[in-house]
Design an enzyme around this catalytic site. Structure first.
Site, PDB file in Angstrom:
ATOM      1  N   CYS A 155     -37.302 -26.596 -43.600  1.00  0.00           N
ATOM      2  CA  CYS A 155     -36.653 -25.509 -44.027  1.00  0.00           C
ATOM      3  C   CYS A 155     -37.989 -24.437 -44.350  1.00  0.00           C
ATOM      4  O   CYS A 155     -38.661 -24.834 -45.258  1.00  0.00           O
ATOM      5  CB  CYS A 155     -35.946 -25.580 -45.476  1.00  0.00           C
ATOM      6  SG  CYS A 155     -35.293 -24.131 -46.022  1.00  0.00           S
ATOM      7  N   CYS A 197     -28.329 -22.723 -45.593  1.00  0.00           N
ATOM      8  CA  CYS A 197     -29.589 -21.718 -45.280  1.00  0.00           C
ATOM      9  C   CYS A 197     -29.250 -20.790 -44.121  1.00  0.00           C
ATOM     10  O   CYS A 197     -28.519 -21.174 -43.222  1.00  0.00           O
ATOM     11  CB  CYS A 197     -30.811 -22.916 -44.801  1.00  0.00           C
ATOM     12  SG  CYS A 197     -32.293 -21.860 -44.698  1.00  0.00           S
ATOM     13  N   ARG A 230     -31.057 -22.582 -36.881  1.00  0.00           N
ATOM     14  CA  ARG A 230     -30.763 -23.765 -36.129  1.00  0.00           C
ATOM     15  C   ARG A 230     -29.559 -24.666 -36.980  1.00  0.00           C
ATOM     16  O   ARG A 230     -29.498 -25.742 -36.556  1.00  0.00           O
ATOM     17  CB  ARG A 230     -32.075 -24.612 -36.079  1.00  0.00           C
ATOM     18  CG  ARG A 230     -33.134 -23.824 -35.300  1.00  0.00           C
ATOM     19  CD  ARG A 230     -34.521 -24.262 -35.534  1.00  0.00           C
ATOM     20  NE  ARG A 230     -34.955 -24.184 -36.896  1.00  0.00           N
ATOM     21  CZ  ARG A 230     -36.173 -24.488 -37.857  1.00  0.00           C
ATOM     22  NH1 ARG A 230     -37.099 -25.127 -36.794  1.00  0.00           N
ATOM     23  NH2 ARG A 230     -36.455 -24.208 -38.923  1.00  0.00           N
ATOM     24  N   HIS A 273     -31.489 -28.346 -45.124  1.00  0.00           N
ATOM     25  CA  HIS A 273     -32.217 -29.056 -44.215  1.00  0.00           C
ATOM     26  C   HIS A 273     -33.612 -29.107 -43.901  1.00  0.00           C
ATOM     27  O   HIS A 273     -34.609 -28.401 -44.314  1.00  0.00           O
ATOM     28  CB  HIS A 273     -31.809 -27.932 -42.772  1.00  0.00           C
ATOM     29  CG  HIS A 273     -32.376 -26.855 -42.818  1.00  0.00           C
ATOM     30  ND1 HIS A 273     -33.757 -26.636 -41.778  1.00  0.00           N
ATOM     31  CD2 HIS A 273     -32.540 -25.723 -43.547  1.00  0.00           C
ATOM     32  CE1 HIS A 273     -34.068 -25.283 -42.150  1.00  0.00           C
ATOM     33  NE2 HIS A 273     -33.369 -24.614 -43.046  1.00  0.00           N
ATOM     34  N   ASP A 303     -30.906 -20.313 -41.790  1.00  0.00           N
ATOM     35  CA  ASP A 303     -31.679 -20.813 -40.395  1.00  0.00           C
ATOM     36  C   ASP A 303     -30.980 -20.960 -39.284  1.00  0.00           C
ATOM     37  O   ASP A 303     -29.808 -21.620 -39.360  1.00  0.00           O
ATOM     38  CB  ASP A 303     -32.368 -22.121 -41.036  1.00  0.00           C
ATOM     39  CG  ASP A 303     -33.324 -22.691 -39.641  1.00  0.00           C
ATOM     40  OD1 ASP A 303     -33.135 -22.535 -38.288  1.00  0.00           O
ATOM     41  OD2 ASP A 303     -34.586 -22.765 -40.098  1.00  0.00           O
TER      42      ASP A 303
END
Ligand code: CO
Length: 212
Positions: A101, A42, A46, A98, A44
């Site tokens: 998400c 992803c 993080r 994750h 993302d």
């Protein structure tokens, strides 16, 4: 990390540090890459691929998009997969979802009118929801999101197996293992959800009739 200038300064510091540790580090990497893994994750911030598995430059070929999807109409992702398999000859493809998400969470809600393009991308996750609707709707809302994140990750691994790229590679004797992993934002730990090593589990309608 508030300004691009700070990023550039950090880059200089990092380059010096790596060069000091191993003077050959950049010279070796500049010649060629031999990653053993393709990571589809992803976008993302993080969940940075290399960081969470303690990998280094040269270790992992990476593709990231919102909610780590593998779509048959996405030439970006498919070209990455084809290059990873046919040129780099990676041995493992990891789809890493994750928990928490935002992409999957948004797909569970009504569509936002200011995100017309993003909605189209997330629409495919609504299809995954529909595939598992009964099980998902029997769960508490927080568990529902986590379970859909797991289902979504598994679905992407299956979609990879349905591509001509992977089926052809398997048919030609290339050993490739597809992994579906999920990363926990709260503890930084990864759990394996699915592992596919050959074409035996591919439903007939996704198999190819001709020699690939
Ligand atoms: Co995400």
């Amino acid at each position: 990390m508030h300004t691009p200038e700070k990023l550039l300064l950090e880059n200089k510091a990092w380059s010096q540090e790596m060069g000091a540790k191993d003077p050959e580090f950049f010279k070796k990497l500049a010649i060629e890459q031999y990653p053993k893994f393709l990571w589809i994750g992803c976008s993302d911030s993080r969940v940075p691929a290399e960081t969470v598995v303690n990998a280094h430059p040269g270790d992992i070929f990476v593709h990231r998009n919102i909610a780590n999807q593998v779509l048959n109409t996405d030439f970006n992702c498919l070209s990455v997969v084809q290059y990873a398999i046919n040129v780099l000859a990676v041995k493992h493809i990891i789809v890493c979802g994750h928990y928490g998400c935002g992409g999957v969470k948004a797909a569970l809600q009504r569509q936002q009118s200011n995100l017309l393009v993003t909605n189209k991308w997330l629409m495919h996750i609504k299809d995954v929801y529909r595939l598992h609707q009964d099980e998902l709707e029997a769960l508490e809302p927080e568990k529902r999101l986590s379970r859909l994140i797991e289902f979504n990750t598994i679905e992407q691994v299956q979609r990879l197996a349905y591509t001509s790229i992977i089926q052809s590679a398997w048919k030609n004797g290339q050993k490739i293992t597809l992994h579906g992993w999920v990363y926990g934002l709260e503890d930084g730990l990864i759990t394996e959800l699915i592992k596919v090593e050959d074409a035996s589990s591919i439903p007939t309608i996704y198999q190819y009739t001709d020699d690939l």
